[in-house]
Write an enzyme that holds these catalytic residues in place. Structure first.
Site, PDB file in Angstrom:
ATOM      1  N   LYS A   1       8.550  -9.195 -64.714  1.00 15.26           N
ATOM      2  CA  LYS A   1      10.001  -8.933 -65.330  1.00 15.26           C
ATOM      3  C   LYS A   1       9.657  -7.888 -66.552  1.00 15.26           C
ATOM      4  O   LYS A   1       8.786  -8.067 -67.470  1.00 15.26           O
ATOM      5  CB  LYS A   1      10.519 -10.234 -65.567  1.00 15.26           C
TER       6      LYS A   1
ATOM      7  N   SER B   1      19.001 -13.991 -65.290  1.00 13.61           N
ATOM      8  CA  SER B   1      18.830 -12.732 -65.722  1.00 13.61           C
ATOM      9  C   SER B   1      17.488 -12.083 -64.901  1.00 13.61           C
ATOM     10  O   SER B   1      17.350 -10.789 -64.648  1.00 13.61           O
ATOM     11  CB  SER B   1      18.355 -12.558 -67.239  1.00 13.61           C
TER      12      SER B   1
ATOM     13  N   SER C   1      17.741 -18.609 -65.670  1.00 13.76           N
ATOM     14  CA  SER C   1      17.375 -17.466 -65.444  1.00 13.76           C
ATOM     15  C   SER C   1      16.225 -17.152 -64.229  1.00 13.76           C
ATOM     16  O   SER C   1      16.105 -16.162 -63.697  1.00 13.76           O
ATOM     17  CB  SER C   1      17.183 -16.617 -66.385  1.00 13.76           C
TER      18      SER C   1
END
EC number: 6.3.5.7
Length: 495
Positions: free
Chosen positions: A78, A158, A182
Site C-alpha cells: 500500500k 482506504s 480500511s
C-alpha cells in the site's frame, strides 16, 4: 503451471519448496497480470526491476534451503508504507516526488523474509475514505461487476488498491492499513480475507500516520491460511515504535486446526441496525448457524456503547489527523506551492496545503482542528476519549464473561458504484464504517471473511472480533467459518 498469479501464498510457497516453480516465474506472471490490468488502477507505482531482483535472490535462498514462509512470494505494498527509493505518496499531491531514504519496519520485515515487492498500491488520500475516491491517482476500481451492469464499483477504502489487486490476482497478497475498517471493509467488498491485528502487534514506524492511536497494518490475502502466514512475518516488537508490544509472535498457521468445539461466539444485539438490508441480516444469521454446526456455542451479548462509536471515532480520528498532518508544510519535502512576490512563510504554508490536500483531507483536518481548539477540547475531544474508554470496557466485560470471539457483519451493504455516494453528504460515506470502528477504538483484532454473494452477485463479508493479542485463536475461528461458508467465487474478467 499456467496462471501462477492465481495461486495463494500457501500454494505458491509449497510449489516453490518442491521446485515445481521459481519465484522469477511467479513474479513474471504477476507483472504480466499487472500490466494488463491498468483499467483497475490498483498499482500506481510499478517496480518490476526491484521485483525481479528480489525474485532471483529468493530463488537462490530457497535453493540453499534457508527460506522463511514468505520467501519468493510476490506481493503489493500500500502506498502508505515508506519504501526506500520508491515513491511513497500516501496518494496525496502534497507528497509528490517524495522518495524516502528509509524503509518502513513492516515492508522491511517482509523484504527480509524474501517477499517480492511488485509495486505500490492505490488508496484513499492519507487513508481517509471508504471508497478509494479521494486518491490523487484517481479511483481504484473493483474487479467485480453487478450482474450484467457495466457500472464501475468501489473496491472499498482506504486500502482499495490492495483489495482490487488481490481479488483480481495481480499479486498473491498485499499489505493494508486499518484505522476504522480500511482493511476489513475493502476485503468484504471484493471477496478476500483481511485482518487488522491488535493495536501494537505490528510496528507503525515508516507508515504515513493518519490517526496514531488507531492505525494498524495488516495483510490482505486470498484466504485465512495466507493471512496467518503473512501476519506472522509482519508482526513483532520494534524499538522505533513506542506503541509496539514486546510479545512473542506465535506460529499462526500452526494454530489453524478448524476445531472450535466449545468456543463461545457472541452476537451483539446493538449491531442490528435500523434499515439493515435483509441480505446482510440473513448472512449474519447463516454465519452464526455455521459456527454452531462447527461446535461453537452462540451467545447473545450486549455492547451498550456501540451507538456512540461512530461519532466518537469521527472526533478522535480527525483530531489526531490534524495534528499528524501539520508537518506537511512545503518546507522539507514533498510539494511546495509557487509563491508570488512578497509572499512570506504564512502564505507558503497556506498555498501549499490548499493545493496539496484534497477536499476530504481538508475537511477532516478542519474538523480535527476545531475539536482540539480552546473552548471545544472538553466538549468534543475529551468526551470522545471517555466514550472510547466505555466502548473498550464493553468488550473487556464480554470477554471476561467467557466469550471467545464476536460475530458481526463486516459492512452495511455490498460494494456500491463509484460516484454513487456524493460529496454532498459525507456522513453517508462515514456510515460504511459502522461495524468496524469499534474494533479500532478498543484496539482489538478483527478479521473479515467472505461468506456469500448478494442477489446481484457481489461478495458479502462477515467480521469476527477477537480478544486482544489472541490473533491465533481468531484466525482459527475464521478458518472454521471459511471452511463452512465455502466461498470460492471470483470476479469475471472484464478488464
Amino acid at each position: 503451471m499456467s496462471d501462477l498469479n492465481k495461486l495463494g501464498l500457501a500454494e505458491a510457497r509449497d510449489a516453490l519448496r518442491k521446485g515445481d516453480v521459481t519465484s522469477v516465474e511467479l513474479t513474471e506472471s504477476c507483472l504480466k497480470a499487472i500490466d494488463a490490468a491498468d483499467a483497475l488502477n490498483a498499482f500506481v507505482h510499478k517496480t518490476p526491476e526491484i521485483a525481479l531482483e528480489r525474485a532471483k535472490a529468493a530463488d537462490a535462498r530457497i535453493k540453499d534451503g534457508d527460506a522463511p514462509s514468505m520467501c519468493g512470494l510476490p506481493i503489493g505494498i500500500k502506498d502508505l508504507f515508506c519504501t526506500k527509493g520508491v515513491p511513497s505518496q500516501a496518494a496525496s499531491k502534497i507528497l509528490e516526488g517524495f522518495k524516502p531514504e528509509y524503509e518502513s519496519t513492516v515492508s522491511q520485515q517482509l523484504a527480509d523474509a524474501g517477499a517480492v515487492m511488485l509495486g505500490k498500491l492505490n488508496m484513499d488520500e492519507f487513508a481517509m475514505g471508504s471508497s478509494n475516491e479521494t486518491s490523487i491517482y484517481g479511483n481504484a476500481v473493483s474487479p467485480w461487476r453487478r450482474g450484467n451492469d457495466d457500472a464501475q464499483l468501489t473496491p472499498g477504502g482506504s486500502s482499495g488498491g490492495s483489495a482490487s489487486a488481490v481479488s483480481a490476482d495481480l499479486c498473491l497478497a498485499a499489505t493494508g492499513t486499518d484505522t476504522g475498517g480500511s482493511i476489513r471493509q475493502p476485503a468484504a467488498f471484493v471477496g478476500i480475507t483481511g485482518i487488522k491485528p491488535t493495536y501494537g502487534r505490528c510496528s507503525r514506524w515508516g507508515i504515513v500516520a493518519f490517526a496514531s492511536s488507531l492505525d494498524q497494518a495488516g495483510p490482505m490475502t486470498k484466504n485465512v491460511r495466507d493471512a496467518a502466514i503473512m501476519l506472522e512475518t509482519m508482526c513483532g516488537h520494534d524499538p522505533k515504535d513506542s506503541t509496539s508490544t514486546e510479545l512473542a509472535v506465535p506460529n499462526f498457521e500452526a494454530m489453524l486446526t478448524g476445531d472450535i468445539k466449545g468456543k463461545k461466539i457472541g452476537i451483539p444485539k446493538e449491531y442490528r441496525m435500523d434499515g439493515m438490508s435483509a441480505e446482510i441480516e440473513k448472512l449474519w444469521t447463516d454465519g452464526a448457524a455455521m459456527l454452531k454446526d462447527a461446535g461453537a456455542e452462540i451467545v447473545d451479548i450486549s455492547l451498550p456503547h456501540t451507538k456512540y462509536a461512530l461519532p466518537a471515532y469521527y472526533v478522535i480520528a480527525p483530531a489526531e489527523a490534524s495534528s499528524n498532518l501539520a508537518r506537511y508544510d512545503g518546507v522539507r519535502y514533498g510539494r511546495r506551492a509557487t509563491l508570488a512576490q512578497g509572499d512570506g512563510i504564512t502564505e507558503m504554508y497556506e498555498k501549499t496545503r490548499a493545493e496539496g490536500f484534497g477536499h476530504e483531507v481538508q475537511r477532516r483536518v478542519m474538523i480535527g482542528t476545531y475539536v482540539l481548539s480552546a473552548g471545544f477540547y472538553d466538549a468534543y475531544y475529551n468526551r470522545a476519549r471517555r466514550v472510547r474508554t466505555l466502548i473498550k470496557k464493553d468488550f473487556e466485560d464480554v470477554f471476561a464473561a467467557g466469550i471467545d470471539a464476536i460475530l458481526t457483519p463486516a459492512t452495511p451493504s455490498a460494494s456500491f458504484g463509484l460516484g454513487e455516494m456524493t460529496e454532498a453528504d459525507p456522513v453517508q460515506m462515514y456510515l460504511n464504517d459502522v461495524f468496524t470502528v469499534t474494533v479500532n477504538l478498543a484496539g482489538l483484532p478483527g478479521i473479515s471473511v467472505p461468506a456469500g454473494l448478494d442477489k446481484q452477485g457481489l461478495p458479502l463479508g462477515l467480521q469476527l472480533i477477537g480478544r486482544p493479542w489472541d490473533e491465533g485463536d481468531l484466525l482459527n475461528t475464521a478458518y472454521a467459518l471459511e471452511n463452512a461458508a465455502g466461498f470460492v467465487a471470483k470476479p469475471g474478467k472484464w478488464w
